[in-house]
Design a protein around this motif. Sequence first.
Motif, short mmCIF file in Angstrom:
data_model
loop_
_atom_site.label_atom_id
_atom_site.label_comp_id
_atom_site.label_asym_id
_atom_site.label_seq_id
_atom_site.Cartn_x
_atom_site.Cartn_y
_atom_site.Cartn_z
N LEU A 222 -7.75 1.22 7.26
CA LEU A 222 -6.73 0.73 6.34
C LEU A 222 -5.90 1.90 5.84
CD1 LEU A 222 -5.94 -2.01 5.06
CD2 LEU A 222 -7.42 -1.40 3.13
N ALA A 223 -4.58 1.85 6.08
CA ALA A 223 -3.70 2.93 5.64
C ALA A 223 -2.89 2.53 4.43
CB ALA A 223 -2.78 3.34 6.78
N GLY A 224 -2.91 1.24 4.05
CA GLY A 224 -2.19 0.80 2.87
C GLY A 224 -2.58 -0.62 2.52
N LEU A 225 -2.52 -0.92 1.23
CA LEU A 225 -2.85 -2.27 0.76
C LEU A 225 -2.20 -2.47 -0.60
CD1 LEU A 225 -4.59 -4.79 1.49
CD2 LEU A 225 -6.39 -3.79 0.08
N SER A 226 -1.57 -3.63 -0.78
CA SER A 226 -1.01 -3.96 -2.10
C SER A 226 -2.16 -4.41 -3.01
CB SER A 226 0.05 -5.05 -1.99
OG SER A 226 -0.50 -6.24 -1.47
N GLY B 143 -3.46 -7.75 -2.21
CA GLY B 143 -3.88 -7.94 -0.82
C GLY B 143 -2.86 -8.62 0.06
N SER B 144 -1.65 -8.84 -0.46
CA SER B 144 -0.65 -9.58 0.30
C SER B 144 0.06 -8.74 1.36
CB SER B 144 0.39 -10.18 -0.64
OG SER B 144 1.09 -9.17 -1.33
N ARG B 145 0.08 -7.44 1.20
CA ARG B 145 0.71 -6.53 2.17
C ARG B 145 -0.33 -5.50 2.60
NH1 ARG B 145 3.59 -9.91 0.40
NH2 ARG B 145 5.83 -9.93 0.13
N TRP B 146 -0.27 -5.10 3.86
CA TRP B 146 -1.26 -4.16 4.37
C TRP B 146 -0.70 -3.34 5.52
CZ3 TRP B 146 -1.63 -6.08 9.26
CH2 TRP B 146 -1.44 -7.47 9.42
N ARG B 147 -1.34 -2.20 5.72
CA ARG B 147 -1.03 -1.31 6.86
C ARG B 147 -2.37 -0.93 7.48
NH1 ARG B 147 2.10 2.57 4.58
NH2 ARG B 147 3.87 1.30 5.20
N ILE B 148 -2.45 -1.09 8.80
CA ILE B 148 -3.68 -0.76 9.52
C ILE B 148 -3.32 0.22 10.65
CG2 ILE B 148 -5.55 -1.66 10.99
CD1 ILE B 148 -5.35 -4.27 9.39
N VAL B 149 -4.17 1.23 10.78
CA VAL B 149 -4.03 2.20 11.88
C VAL B 149 -5.18 1.95 12.85
CG1 VAL B 149 -4.09 4.64 12.52
CG2 VAL B 149 -2.93 3.93 10.42
N ALA C 220 -6.45 8.08 23.00
CA ALA C 220 -5.49 7.64 24.01
C ALA C 220 -4.19 7.16 23.37
CB ALA C 220 -6.08 6.55 24.88
N ALA C 221 -4.31 6.55 22.19
CA ALA C 221 -3.11 6.03 21.50
C ALA C 221 -3.46 5.73 20.05
CB ALA C 221 -2.62 4.76 22.19
N VAL C 222 -2.41 5.69 19.25
CA VAL C 222 -2.55 5.28 17.85
C VAL C 222 -1.50 4.20 17.61
CG1 VAL C 222 -2.42 6.00 15.43
CG2 VAL C 222 -3.36 7.58 17.15
N VAL C 223 -1.97 3.03 17.18
CA VAL C 223 -1.09 1.89 16.90
C VAL C 223 -1.14 1.63 15.40
CG1 VAL C 223 -0.65 -0.56 17.30
CG2 VAL C 223 -1.48 0.88 19.17
N THR C 224 0.02 1.66 14.75
CA THR C 224 0.12 1.41 13.31
C THR C 224 0.89 0.12 13.10
OG1 THR C 224 0.13 3.79 12.89
CG2 THR C 224 0.88 2.36 11.10
N VAL C 225 0.34 -0.76 12.27
CA VAL C 225 1.01 -2.02 11.97
C VAL C 225 1.15 -2.21 10.47
CG1 VAL C 225 0.26 -3.17 14.08
CG2 VAL C 225 -1.15 -3.33 12.07
N ASP C 226 2.30 -2.73 10.07
CA ASP C 226 2.54 -3.14 8.69
C ASP C 226 2.63 -4.65 8.70
OD1 ASP C 226 2.75 -0.51 7.88
OD2 ASP C 226 4.93 -0.48 7.92
N GLY C 227 1.84 -5.29 7.84
CA GLY C 227 1.81 -6.75 7.87
C GLY C 227 1.66 -7.37 6.50
N ALA D 75 -2.40 4.89 1.22
CA ALA D 75 -1.63 4.88 -0.02
C ALA D 75 -1.44 3.43 -0.43
CB ALA D 75 -0.28 5.55 0.18
N PRO D 76 -1.56 3.13 -1.72
CA PRO D 76 -1.33 1.76 -2.17
C PRO D 76 0.10 1.32 -1.81
CG PRO D 76 -2.28 3.08 -3.93
CD PRO D 76 -1.91 4.03 -2.82
N ILE D 77 0.25 0.07 -1.49
CA ILE D 77 1.58 -0.49 -1.19
C ILE D 77 2.08 -1.13 -2.47
CG2 ILE D 77 2.86 -2.22 0.14
CD1 ILE D 77 0.81 -1.77 2.41
N GLU D 78 3.20 -0.64 -2.94
CA GLU D 78 3.80 -1.18 -4.15
C GLU D 78 4.73 -2.33 -3.79
OE1 GLU D 78 3.01 -0.06 -7.20
OE2 GLU D 78 1.67 1.43 -6.30
N ARG D 79 4.53 -3.45 -4.43
CA ARG D 79 5.39 -4.62 -4.21
C ARG D 79 6.56 -4.56 -5.16
NH1 ARG D 79 2.94 -10.07 -3.63
NH2 ARG D 79 5.12 -10.49 -3.31
N ARG D 80 7.76 -4.72 -4.62
CA ARG D 80 8.96 -4.76 -5.44
C ARG D 80 9.36 -6.21 -5.64
NH1 ARG D 80 9.51 -0.57 -1.91
NH2 ARG D 80 10.65 -1.74 -0.37
N PRO D 81 9.85 -6.55 -6.84
CA PRO D 81 10.30 -7.92 -7.06
C PRO D 81 11.44 -8.26 -6.08
CG PRO D 81 10.38 -6.66 -9.11
CD PRO D 81 10.03 -5.71 -8.01
N SER D 82 11.45 -9.51 -5.62
CA SER D 82 12.53 -9.92 -4.70
C SER D 82 13.84 -10.00 -5.46
CB SER D 82 12.19 -11.25 -4.05
OG SER D 82 12.09 -12.25 -5.03
#
Length: 160
Positions: free
Chosen positions: A88-92, A95-101, A112-119, A150-157
């Motif tokens: 886990l590379a990031g989490l709000s 728990g609504s936003r996350w980054r996984i390496v 062989a490879a590093v895949v990073t996803v933001d979801g 690093a924590p993922i900061e949620r910004r108001p829409s």
Amino acid sequence: MPSDTSFAHMPYTKQYPIRWADLDPNGHMRHSAYYDYAAQHRLDYLHDHGFPLGKFAQLAIGPILFREEARFLKEISPNETISVAAELAGLSEDGSRWRIVHTLYKADGREAAVVTVDGAWLDLRLRKLATPPTELAEALSTLERHSTFAPIERRPSAGA
């Protein structure tokens, strides 16, 4: 054999055999297969932590990606067995936003490879971003932290 507590700081890791369908005309793993193994690995992690696909259907929630990026380091060949690790590379906070390496390793242990996803999580009925149930947020939060976490900061829409 190490005690159970020695595994407390290890990334979630599984092995996968490389299939013929994963190969490109050059005889090594095609670029999109790396993403496929990372996606399968995320689903395996969630399944192993109490969230099989059927549960997502019951909850009417599912994962979506905003960004998916790979760094290719070494060739993966036919009939090789790879290991995929997730951290886990990031989490709000909710728990609504996350980054996984995901790190994909060759059988000899080389990266062989590093895949990073933001979801995030999508409410499948409303087709809007959603906050996951507490149990799902907790399951994701137990994933080992990547060195770049690093924590993922949620910004108001804009409409809020």
